[in-house]
Design a protein around this motif. Structure first.
Motif, PDB file in Angstrom:
ATOM      1  N   SER A 328       0.753  -1.179  -0.070  1.00 15.50           N
ATOM      2  CA  SER A 328       0.083   0.021  -0.008  1.00 15.50           C
ATOM      3  C   SER A 328       0.912   1.112   0.061  1.00 15.50           C
ATOM      4  O   SER A 328       0.479   2.510  -0.411  1.00 15.50           O
ATOM      5  N   LYS A 329       1.984   1.260   0.381  1.00 14.75           N
ATOM      6  CA  LYS A 329       3.123   2.298   0.423  1.00 14.75           C
ATOM      7  C   LYS A 329       3.513   2.714  -0.959  1.00 14.75           C
ATOM      8  O   LYS A 329       4.132   3.712  -1.269  1.00 14.75           O
ATOM      9  N   TYR A 330       3.081   1.874  -2.100  1.00 16.00           N
ATOM     10  CA  TYR A 330       3.607   1.763  -3.374  1.00 16.00           C
ATOM     11  C   TYR A 330       2.315   1.852  -4.317  1.00 16.00           C
ATOM     12  O   TYR A 330       2.191   0.929  -4.941  1.00 16.00           O
ATOM     13  N   PRO A 331       1.570   2.826  -4.336  1.00 16.85           N
ATOM     14  CA  PRO A 331       0.337   2.828  -5.115  1.00 16.85           C
ATOM     15  C   PRO A 331       0.774   2.920  -6.580  1.00 16.85           C
ATOM     16  O   PRO A 331       1.610   3.561  -7.042  1.00 16.85           O
ATOM     17  N   PRO A 332      -0.267   2.611  -7.484  1.00 14.69           N
ATOM     18  CA  PRO A 332      -0.146   2.599  -8.752  1.00 14.69           C
ATOM     19  C   PRO A 332       0.175   3.989  -9.443  1.00 14.69           C
ATOM     20  O   PRO A 332      -0.467   4.951  -9.058  1.00 14.69           O
ATOM     21  N   ILE A 333       1.208   4.306 -10.345  1.00 13.77           N
ATOM     22  CA  ILE A 333       1.442   5.671 -10.873  1.00 13.77           C
ATOM     23  C   ILE A 333       2.393   5.595 -12.075  1.00 13.77           C
ATOM     24  O   ILE A 333       2.950   4.603 -12.073  1.00 13.77           O
ATOM     25  N   CYS A 334       1.859   6.317 -12.950  1.00 17.08           N
ATOM     26  CA  CYS A 334       2.735   6.316 -14.254  1.00 17.08           C
ATOM     27  C   CYS A 334       4.336   6.705 -14.047  1.00 17.08           C
ATOM     28  O   CYS A 334       4.461   7.559 -13.212  1.00 17.08           O
TER      29      CYS A 334
END
Length: 354
Positions: A328-334
């Motif tokens: 959860s500390k690394y949410p999806p992002i371009c």
């Protein structure tokens, strides 16, 4: 402690997807070392010491040019992602990141990084390596290269060394993926048409050769994996996962690979971005004396290449890492959006501290 050297030759010789026990153990060693140290030394028969020397010779010649000549290759409107970045522009993360500042204060004194007094006194040249996407939401990160006048060998030398180092990174990325229990192409499939940058730095040791001078303040790399050829002047130190600080010694003919923030994202923090700095040490001053005696260049050139995930690809924990308690500390992002955010913080997007 010294970093282990992984010889990529046996891996490059395999002809099928069937991996024998020796290759599997090599892959596990790659992933373990990246996990524990954030860095790795490799030997790749495709990247020779002669290749590295040819590249450094040309970059020494370039960085020795007058400032007004070098500034002709400056492209601030493209976030300095092509052409030259003059000294005094890039701001070390440790100067502007409040959370990082607090962590540094809590470190034992002997492992604390050097304190920079302002922007880095180093020049850098950004050269695109590899094909770029025809359609992208991140045009500034995928701009056309800049070639300085008077260097007819420029494109050939930059492309040759850049492509060789990208090949080494791709092999390590495959081995790391296997070692982490992912598919062989888990990382490399996301690297296709990425904004890979051959980004040599030039530091003028004649002006800034005093012991303790900080050329690159304590920071992590925002890309996927960073690879360096051997520099002619030492000075790079890294921090291991356990907090210990270590000066890196790259043997002749070897390459140094460091974990960047994008691999941390894809592994949900299993492999953390490696912290590092470049500072003039007593070993650097010894090398300066030797260079003076031999009438050699006093520009410290790093043959650095930043390998990236493609700008329009999504960064998120891969495979079993998506089940990690830290996912959860690394949410999806371009990837491109993430890169632009990071560039703003270190003053390469004209927006300090954003």
């Amino acid at each position: 402690m010294e970093l282990p050297v992984i010889d990529l030759a046996p891996y490059l010789e395999i002809c099928s997807d069937e991996l024998d026990s020796h290759i599997k153990s090599m892959c596990l060693e790659v992933s373990r070392t990246l996990r524990e140290t954030g860095a790795l030394l490799v030997k790749d028969p495709r990247c020779t010491a002669e290749d590295n020397d040819k590249f450094i010779d040309m970059m020494e010649k370039y960085f020795q040019q007058p400032e007004e000549f070098k500034r002709l290759q400056e492209r601030p409107h493209l976030h300095y992602q092509v052409g030259v970045t003059p000294e005094g522009v890039e701001v070390p993360r440790s100067l502007v990141d409040e959370e990082m500042k607090e962590k540094l204060k809590a470190m034992p004194k002997e492992y604390q990084p050097s304190s920079p007094s302002g922007p880095d006194p180093k020049w850098r040249y950004m050269w695109r390596v590899g094909p770029r996407p025809k359609i992208t939401c991140f045009k500034e990160l995928n701009s056309e290269p800049v070639i300085p006048e008077g260097f007819p060998e420029w494109k050939c030398t930059m492309d040759s060394w850049g492509y060789k180092m990208i090949s080494a990174v791709e092999s390590v990325a495959e081995m790391a993926a296997i070692g982490f229990g992912l598919s062989k192409d888990a990382f490399t499939s996301l690297m296709q048409q990425g904004p890979h940058l051959l980004a040599p730095t030039g530091s003028d040791l004649r002006r800034y050769g005093k012991e303790g001078t900080v050329f690159a303040g304590y920071h992590y790399d925002l890309n996927f994996l960073t690879i360096h050829g051997r520099s002619r002047f030492p000075g790079l130190s890294i921090w291991l996962r356990n907090g210990l600080k270590m000066e890196v010694k790259v043997p002749v003919g070897c390459l140094l690979i460091q974990a960047g923030k994008q691999i941390e994202w894809l592994t949900a923090g299993e492999c953390m971005a490696g912290m590092h700095e470049v500072v003039v040490t007593n070993r650097t001053t010894d090398a300066i004396k030797q260079a003076l005696e031999q009438n050699c260049s006093l520009w410290r050139v790093s043959s650095t290449l930043f390998a990236h995930i493609a700008s329009d690809a999504v960064l998120k924990p891969l495979g079993h890492f998506s089940d990690s308690s830290l996912a959860s500390k690394y949410p999806p992002i371009c990837a491109g959006e993430y890169v632009e955010q990071e560039l703003a913080v270190i003053n390469l997007k004209g927006n300090k501290g954003a």
